[in-house]
Design an enzyme around this catalytic site. Structure first.
Site, short mmCIF file in Angstrom:
data_model
loop_
_atom_site.label_atom_id
_atom_site.label_comp_id
_atom_site.label_asym_id
_atom_site.label_seq_id
_atom_site.Cartn_x
_atom_site.Cartn_y
_atom_site.Cartn_z
N ASP A 13 0.88 -1.15 0.00
CA ASP A 13 0.00 0.00 0.00
C ASP A 13 0.93 1.22 0.00
OD1 ASP A 13 -2.29 1.64 0.39
OD2 ASP A 13 -1.78 1.75 2.52
N THR A 21 1.24 10.10 3.75
CA THR A 21 0.17 10.85 3.11
C THR A 21 -1.22 10.52 3.67
OG1 THR A 21 0.53 9.22 1.39
CG2 THR A 21 1.17 11.49 0.88
N LYS A 151 -10.80 -1.60 -2.17
CA LYS A 151 -10.62 -2.25 -0.87
C LYS A 151 -11.88 -1.97 -0.05
CE LYS A 151 -5.72 -1.02 -1.11
NZ LYS A 151 -4.61 -0.20 -0.59
C1 BG6 Z 1 -5.92 5.40 -0.46
C2 BG6 Z 1 -6.05 6.25 0.77
O1 BG6 Z 1 -4.59 4.98 -0.59
O2 BG6 Z 1 -6.29 6.14 -1.61
C3 BG6 Z 1 -7.45 6.82 0.87
O3 BG6 Z 1 -5.76 5.45 1.92
C4 BG6 Z 1 -7.80 7.58 -0.41
O4 BG6 Z 1 -7.52 7.68 2.00
C5 BG6 Z 1 -7.62 6.63 -1.60
O5 BG6 Z 1 -9.13 8.05 -0.37
C6 BG6 Z 1 -7.92 7.31 -2.94
O6 BG6 Z 1 -6.96 8.31 -3.17
P1 BG6 Z 1 -7.03 9.40 -4.33
O7 BG6 Z 1 -5.66 10.04 -4.28
O8 BG6 Z 1 -7.28 8.69 -5.62
O9 BG6 Z 1 -8.13 10.34 -3.98
MG MG Z 2 -2.93 3.18 3.41
#
Ligand code: BG6
Ligand code: MG
Length: 229
Positions: A13, A21, A151
């Site tokens: 991950d 982040t 997920k």
């Molecule tokens: C995951 C994070 O890796 O990515 C989530 O844990 C996030 O919090 C998700 O909402 C989607 O991310 P993005 O950058 O496509 O908005």
């Molecule tokens: Mg994560």
């Protein structure tokens, strides 16, 4: 029963595992929650980790009982606003922002010939990997836009194994989220949870922080010694 000797690859991950982040996502979603009038709680924050952008927004709206108060277009706009704010927060990322121990761990497993993949729900993953200076280390990065389900569905970790040309039982997945651990377990891979032990109780192997993660710590974990009995 699993033997460490069967392991041929690692699926990582990104947010909260390779770099911190996860706190930027939380900061940005908290702003959205305030805007729509949803109370921001630790439970909501933990449940959002690992969840795709639109599913996260739906969870926030549901937690405030206002999921029917917004049109499709308004929801898309809220998600866009969150992403614009989030992108400002990640603008300053550099290789210094790789979480403690993870640059060393990536180098160790790469050097030993394991395959490496990124299994992140984030559409911002490619740019973050570039900023961290580690994009070239991975054999594959799953494209979350090409998945049917996010997920906790196993699809993303199954896809990561496929892209590494490995069977799920040959892969260890590393995650900081409850949804991610469920996804790894559902895929039939070995789950490593990093963070709060009570939150990540479903993980096969647990570390309190990334600084504790190493090949020898994983190999020596009771999970594998139990399997080898
Ligand atoms: C995951 C994070 O890796 O990515 C989530 O844990 C996030 O919090 C998700 O909402 C989607 O991310 P993005 O950058 O496509 O908005
Ligand atoms: Mg994560």
């Amino acid at each position: 029963m699993r033997s460490f000797h069967d392991i041929k690859g690692f699926a990582f991950d990104l947010d909260g595992v390779l770099t911190d982040t996860a706190r930027f996502h939380a900061q940005a979603w908290k702003k959205t929650a305030e805007e729509v009038g949803t109370k921001w709680t630790d439970e909501l924050a933990a449940g959002l980790k690992g969840i795709s952008r639109m599913d996260s927004l739906e969870m926030i709206l549901k937690a405030g009982n206002c999921e029917h108060s917004y049109t499709h277009e308004q929801k898309a706009q809220l998600a866009d606003e969150k992403n614009e704010y989030y992108k400002k927060l990640i603008d300053t990322l550099t290789p210094e922002d790789i979480l403690p121990g993870m640059a060393e761990f990536l180098m160790e497993v790469k050097h030993k010939g394991y395959k490496l993949a990124v299994a992140s729900a984030s559409k911002n993953a490619p740019i973050i990997l570039e900023r961290l200076g580690i994009a070239d280390m991975f054999d594959a990065v799953v494209d979350p836009a090409a998945l049917k389900s996010g997920k906790p569905d196993p699809e993303i970790f199954v896809r990561a194994a496929e892209l590494m040309n490995l069977q799920p039982c040959e892969v260890i997945g590393l995650e900081d989220s409850i949804a991610g651990i469920k996804s790894i377990n559902g895929a039939g891979e070995v789950s490593v949870g990093i963070g709060d032990k009570d939150e990540l109780y479903e993980a096969a192997i647990h570390f309190a922080s990334t600084a504790e993660v190493s090949l020898s710590a994983i190999q020596g974990d009771p999970y594998f010694s139990r399997s080898n009995l």
